[in-house]
Write a protein that holds these residues in place. Structure first.
Motif, PDB file in Angstrom:
ATOM      1  N   ARG A 109      94.837 -23.572 -24.991  1.00 57.57           N
ATOM      2  CA  ARG A 109      94.222 -24.331 -26.077  1.00 57.57           C
ATOM      3  C   ARG A 109      92.710 -24.343 -25.884  1.00 57.57           C
ATOM      4  O   ARG A 109      92.239 -24.615 -24.779  1.00 57.57           O
ATOM      5  CB  ARG A 109      94.718 -25.788 -26.090  1.00 57.57           C
ATOM      6  N   ILE A 110      91.975 -24.062 -26.955  1.00 62.25           N
ATOM      7  CA  ILE A 110      90.524 -24.233 -26.924  1.00 62.25           C
ATOM      8  C   ILE A 110      90.209 -25.715 -27.079  1.00 62.25           C
ATOM      9  O   ILE A 110      89.383 -26.267 -26.361  1.00 62.25           O
ATOM     10  CB  ILE A 110      89.849 -23.411 -28.035  1.00 62.25           C
ATOM     11  N   TYR A 111      90.901 -26.361 -28.023  1.00 62.76           N
ATOM     12  CA  TYR A 111      90.697 -27.785 -28.281  1.00 62.76           C
ATOM     13  C   TYR A 111      91.786 -28.609 -27.613  1.00 62.76           C
ATOM     14  O   TYR A 111      92.975 -28.275 -27.689  1.00 62.76           O
ATOM     15  CB  TYR A 111      90.672 -28.047 -29.787  1.00 62.76           C
ATOM     16  N   LEU A 112      91.385 -29.692 -26.980  1.00 69.52           N
ATOM     17  CA  LEU A 112      92.291 -30.486 -26.160  1.00 69.52           C
ATOM     18  C   LEU A 112      92.890 -31.673 -26.901  1.00 69.52           C
ATOM     19  O   LEU A 112      93.996 -32.100 -26.589  1.00 69.52           O
ATOM     20  CB  LEU A 112      91.536 -30.972 -24.911  1.00 69.52           C
ATOM     21  N   ASP A 160      94.767 -36.255 -18.230  1.00 71.62           N
ATOM     22  CA  ASP A 160      94.739 -37.655 -18.635  1.00 71.62           C
ATOM     23  C   ASP A 160      93.319 -38.185 -18.841  1.00 71.62           C
ATOM     24  O   ASP A 160      93.123 -39.394 -19.012  1.00 71.62           O
ATOM     25  CB  ASP A 160      95.466 -38.529 -17.605  1.00 71.62           C
ATOM     26  N   ASP A 161      92.335 -37.307 -18.840  1.00 68.85           N
ATOM     27  CA  ASP A 161      90.956 -37.731 -19.051  1.00 68.85           C
ATOM     28  C   ASP A 161      90.627 -37.603 -20.537  1.00 68.85           C
ATOM     29  O   ASP A 161      90.029 -36.629 -20.984  1.00 68.85           O
ATOM     30  CB  ASP A 161      89.995 -36.881 -18.212  1.00 68.85           C
ATOM     31  N   GLN A 186      88.145 -35.103 -22.915  1.00 68.06           N
ATOM     32  CA  GLN A 186      88.730 -34.268 -23.966  1.00 68.06           C
ATOM     33  C   GLN A 186      87.990 -34.470 -25.289  1.00 68.06           C
ATOM     34  O   GLN A 186      87.677 -33.503 -25.996  1.00 68.06           O
ATOM     35  CB  GLN A 186      90.210 -34.599 -24.124  1.00 68.06           C
ATOM     36  N   VAL A 187      87.708 -35.718 -25.624  1.00 73.72           N
ATOM     37  CA  VAL A 187      86.970 -36.014 -26.849  1.00 73.72           C
ATOM     38  C   VAL A 187      85.583 -35.376 -26.798  1.00 73.72           C
ATOM     39  O   VAL A 187      85.142 -34.723 -27.756  1.00 73.72           O
ATOM     40  CB  VAL A 187      86.851 -37.535 -27.060  1.00 73.72           C
ATOM     41  N   PHE A 188      84.893 -35.574 -25.687  1.00 68.58           N
ATOM     42  CA  PHE A 188      83.525 -35.078 -25.565  1.00 68.58           C
ATOM     43  C   PHE A 188      83.466 -33.554 -25.618  1.00 68.58           C
ATOM     44  O   PHE A 188      82.647 -32.968 -26.345  1.00 68.58           O
ATOM     45  CB  PHE A 188      82.902 -35.591 -24.262  1.00 68.58           C
ATOM     46  N   GLN A 246      90.454 -42.143 -30.135  1.00 74.30           N
ATOM     47  CA  GLN A 246      91.091 -41.636 -28.920  1.00 74.30           C
ATOM     48  C   GLN A 246      90.239 -41.888 -27.675  1.00 74.30           C
ATOM     49  O   GLN A 246      90.637 -41.541 -26.569  1.00 74.30           O
ATOM     50  CB  GLN A 246      91.355 -40.135 -29.069  1.00 74.30           C
ATOM     51  N   ALA A 247      89.059 -42.469 -27.872  1.00 77.21           N
ATOM     52  CA  ALA A 247      88.137 -42.687 -26.762  1.00 77.21           C
ATOM     53  C   ALA A 247      88.434 -43.992 -26.043  1.00 77.21           C
ATOM     54  O   ALA A 247      88.822 -44.981 -26.667  1.00 77.21           O
ATOM     55  CB  ALA A 247      86.705 -42.693 -27.282  1.00 77.21           C
TER      56      ALA A 247
END
Length: 220
Positions: free
Chosen positions: A185-188, A128-129, A133-135, A63-64
């Motif tokens: 949401r805690i996780y994106l 859209d970042d 979100q991954v980091f 997803q990165a």
């Protein structure tokens, strides 16, 4: 810890292999990072935390968009960590800019790394970042871990704030935990959301309950 040293060194070389970095310089920076994350007073924000963040990033790498920037951000995001300071993120970002510039990493990547590190101050991100979100999800992976590991994490955070009286710590810590619980949401990322969201909320609630059981007599 020896195994983590070895695995982290391997990850460091894998990250740098795409860049024309001189070997001695790369080794010097690696050991500077090891020293920084091994300073006294760190109980959670250690090399082990970096290892887990990098591992979580690997599971999300599809997803990165700029994987090297995310990985560099993981290495540097807590390099400056003082629980009595308010500018750790800015200091860590500045350190990353200085060191990565010295390693002659492209300026576009360095700028992205700094931006990602600064984003850990409030853990807010644009929809859209995807790299952020991954980091950020990788950084918060611990929240959704099994209850035993989470409890050890909570104890380690308390140790990093030993200078703070119980009553003050409990108030501040509960505020942080409630801020996470109040989010939609805690996780994106969808992967982390489906895997860890429920357990993270249970862990946060359990820690709040433990904090509330600290009697006034012990809050000093």
């Amino acid at each position: 810890m020896g195994k983590i040293y070895h695995e982290l060194l391997t990850k460091w070389w894998q990250l740098l292999q795409s860049f024309p970095v001189e070997q001695t310089a790369a080794e010097d920076v690696f050991w500077q990072l090891v020293a920084a994350y091994s300073t006294p007073g760190r109980y959670y924000h250690t090399l082990e935390h970096i290892y887990h963040v990098l591992s979580a990033i690997k599971t999300l790498q599809n997803q990165a968009q700029d994987l090297p920037a995310i990985q560099f951000a993981a290495w540097f995001h807590d390099v400056v960590y003082d629980t009595q300071a308010q500018d750790n993120e800015q200091q860590s970002a500045s350190y990353a800019v200085e060191i990565l510039s010295w390693l002659q990493i492209p300026h576009s990547i360095i700028a992205r790394v700094a931006s990602l590190i600064l984003g850990t101050k409030h853990h807010q991100v644009e929809p859209d970042d995807f790299d952020a979100q991954v980091f950020l999800d990788a950084d918060l992976e611990i929240l959704g871990s099994n209850p035993q590991r989470y409890h050890q994490y909570a104890l380690s955070i308390r140790q990093e704030y030993l200078w703070m009286p119980n009553v003050e710590y409990v108030t501040g810590r509960k505020q942080v935990l409630h801020q996470f619980l109040h989010r939609d949401r805690i996780y994106l990322t969808n992967l982390m959301f489906h895997k860890f969201e429920s357990s993270a909320r249970q862990n946060l609630q359990a820690e709040i309950m433990r904090l509330e059981q600290i009697s006034p007599a012990n809050q000093s």
